[in-house]
Design an enzyme around this catalytic site. Structure first.
Site, mmCIF file in Angstrom:
data_model
loop_
_atom_site.group_PDB
_atom_site.id
_atom_site.type_symbol
_atom_site.label_atom_id
_atom_site.label_comp_id
_atom_site.label_asym_id
_atom_site.label_seq_id
_atom_site.Cartn_x
_atom_site.Cartn_y
_atom_site.Cartn_z
ATOM 1 N N HIS A 87 -17.359 40.007 27.871
ATOM 2 C CA HIS A 87 -15.754 39.088 28.167
ATOM 3 C C HIS A 87 -15.556 39.792 29.855
ATOM 4 O O HIS A 87 -15.898 41.126 29.694
ATOM 5 C CB HIS A 87 -15.015 39.663 27.391
ATOM 6 N N ASP A 166 -2.549 33.056 23.185
ATOM 7 C CA ASP A 166 -3.037 33.628 24.505
ATOM 8 C C ASP A 166 -3.660 32.585 24.941
ATOM 9 O O ASP A 166 -3.083 31.567 26.019
ATOM 10 C CB ASP A 166 -4.312 33.935 24.706
ATOM 11 N N ARG A 173 -0.109 30.908 33.020
ATOM 12 C CA ARG A 173 -0.288 32.800 34.042
ATOM 13 C C ARG A 173 -0.913 31.396 35.386
ATOM 14 O O ARG A 173 -0.588 31.747 36.046
ATOM 15 C CB ARG A 173 -0.583 33.311 33.522
ATOM 16 N N SER A 188 -4.797 39.651 26.615
ATOM 17 C CA SER A 188 -5.312 37.666 26.382
ATOM 18 C C SER A 188 -6.946 38.606 26.107
ATOM 19 O O SER A 188 -7.539 37.460 25.677
ATOM 20 C CB SER A 188 -5.051 37.460 27.874
ATOM 21 N N LYS A 192 -7.990 37.808 22.316
ATOM 22 C CA LYS A 192 -9.817 36.656 22.028
ATOM 23 C C LYS A 192 -11.054 37.989 21.052
ATOM 24 O O LYS A 192 -11.461 37.150 20.257
ATOM 25 C CB LYS A 192 -9.579 36.348 23.396
HETATM 26 N N1 URA Z 1 -9.476 36.537 31.224
HETATM 27 C C1 URA Z 1 -8.633 36.249 30.299
HETATM 28 O O1 URA Z 1 -9.737 35.667 29.000
HETATM 29 N N2 URA Z 1 -7.277 36.919 29.930
HETATM 30 C C2 URA Z 1 -6.739 37.151 30.980
HETATM 31 O O2 URA Z 1 -5.806 37.170 31.438
HETATM 32 C C3 URA Z 1 -7.983 36.990 32.352
HETATM 33 C C4 URA Z 1 -8.891 37.437 32.477
#
Ligand code: URA
Length: 447
Positions: A87, A166, A173, A188, A192
């Site tokens: 990620h 999220d 956001r 966040s 995930k």
């Molecule tokens: N990537 C994400 O999944 N969430 C965030 O808040 C920022 C980047």
């Protein structure tokens, strides 16, 4: 639902004044929000208070747990190889997933990746993948698992089943300028990753003008927070802190970034995108105990031999798209009606204002200004210059146009050209070159 019923304005006010919310209070707020007992306006006010005043580490941990608890989890136990996920905390021209995920699948890993859409000025993997006609990203948990079992990789959005908290907060956001909070980003990202079920998690935490943590030391703190959360959940987790002071790849915009990633998978394209992707893939294998230098050699051979390109084709087909995209991306991907070259004054490139470049791509239609906006997959920018490159008097750099604007109409292209004039700075002195990888976090404690 959590029992806390403290009036919502009272809790927002406490955060506004720099106070801390208890676990019960935060969980109660999130529960009420998800049950539509708290308005978007109230949640946005709370988030803004937290962005300005800061959420504590404990609040970050509670938020992560609450996000995970809002949905189901993918159970990847029983798959034949090690399960991995990667990620990025968000960047511009940052399309490493389309290189790293197939590389790791080609290296025998099972890659189950839960991704997000564009956020603020940054692009999102899901928007990019959906730029390939026919591709589906709203896979159910069963579909993610079955696809990983069948083809070794899946890239899916956080759905109604997976981390719905999220999904809702991310959209809010995005349009309320409440992204840049280490706690919100960590919750966040890590919710995930943990709900996604992979046992090994590789993070790419960006630093620089185009990142949500512009200063390297803040990005390092965010990386340490995320690695700590992952490790506490029993996942092998590490992070690279990488440069986002200029766009990573040669393209910014959804279909353009897919094409740029395919170029790298074909053994050409942006060296910066290639090098960060190889470092992330090698770092993941290192986490799995597969050596340092050997891991880099292994993933380089898989990239150069075309194995990763084939796995990307498998991913596209499995999710409903046309495999021809890996041979002739521009025949399959949508094309903008207006394509126009642009160049700065000749000289050495000193700066490519990364955040601004993301915003310009957003203004062209590649991102959202409001939650309900529909993005245009075809528009964006090709950027064929890097800091330190020389732009010739004919506006070209190594034989290519410095920048190519892809727009929906002439007026948008004019607007982008005007904005680019402020964003790409050239001069006569040598430019400062920032390293591509600033720090490695979480590798020292490996068994
Ligand atoms: N990537 C994400 O999944 N969430 C965030 O808040 C920022 C980047």
């Amino acid at each position: 639902m959590s029992g806390d019923a403290t009036p919502i304005p009272e809790l927002i006010g406490r955060k506004r004044d720099g106070g801390e919310l208890s676990g019960d209070e935060l969980r109660g707020l999130l529960d009420r929000y998800l049950a539509d007992l708290m308005d978007d306006a109230q949640m946005a006010a709370l988030l803004m208070a937290g962005v300005i005043r800061g959420f504590t580490r404990d609040e970050a941990i509670v938020l992560t747990e609450a996000f995970i608890a809002s949905g189901e989890r993918v159970d990847l136990a029983g798959l034949r190889g090690p399960t991995v996920d990667k990620h990025s905390t968000g960047g511009v021209g940052d399309t490493t997933t389309f290189v790293v995920a197939p590389l790791l699948a080609a290296a025998g890993c099972q890659v189950a990746k839960l991704s997000g859409r564009g956020l603020g000025h940054t692009g999102g993997t899901i928007d990019k993948l959906e730029a390939i006609p026919g591709v589906r990203t709203d896979l159910t948990i069963d579909e993610v698992r079955a696809q990983v079992e069948r083809v070794g990789l899946a890239v899916a959005s956080a759905t109604a089943d997976l981390v719905p908290a999220d999904k809702r907060l991310y959209a809010l956001r995005d349009v309320t300028a409440t992204v840049p909070s280490p706690a919100l980003i960590a919750a966040s990202v890590m919710s995930k990753k943990i709900a996604g079920g992979a046992s090994t998690i590789m993070l790419d935490v960006k630093a620089g003008d185009g990142a949500f943590s512009p200063r390297v030391e803040d990005a390092v703190a965010l990386a340490e927070l995320c690695v700590g959360i992952g490790t506490a959940h029993g996942r092998r987790t590490a992070a690279l802190v990488t440069d986002m002071s200029q766009p990573l790849g040669d393209a910014v915009g959804n279909a353009l970034e897919v094409a740029a990633a395919i170029e790298v998978l074909q053994g050409a394209g942006s060296m910066r995108l290639r090098d960060v992707s190889l470092a992330l893939a090698a770092g993941t294998l290192e986490l799995l105990g597969r050596g340092g230098d050997e891991a880099l050699e292994e993933v380089t051979a898989l990239l150069d031999g075309g194995a990763a390109l084939e796995r990307f084709g498998d991913l596209v087909v499995a999710q409903g798209g046309d495999r021809r995209v890996i041979e002739a991306p521009r025949d399959v991907l949508p094309v903008a009606p207006v394509i126009r070259d642009w160049a700065p004054a000749s000289g050495i490139v000193h700066a490519i204002a990364c955040r601004r470049i993301g915003e310009i791509a957003g203004m062209l239609g590649a991102g959202r200004q409001r939650a309900a906006d529909v993005i245009d997959p075809a528009v964006g920018l090709e950027i064929h210059v890097r800091v330190g490159d020389v732009v010739a008097a004919d506006g070209r750099c190594a034989g290519r146009p410095a920048v190519r604007i892809h727009a929906a109409d002439e007026a948008s292209a004019d607007h982008a050209a005007e904005a680019l004039a402020q964003a790409v700075v050239t001069g006569s002195a040598a430019a400062d070159i920032v390293p591509l990888v600033h720090r490695r976090i979480g590798f020292d404690d490996l068994p």
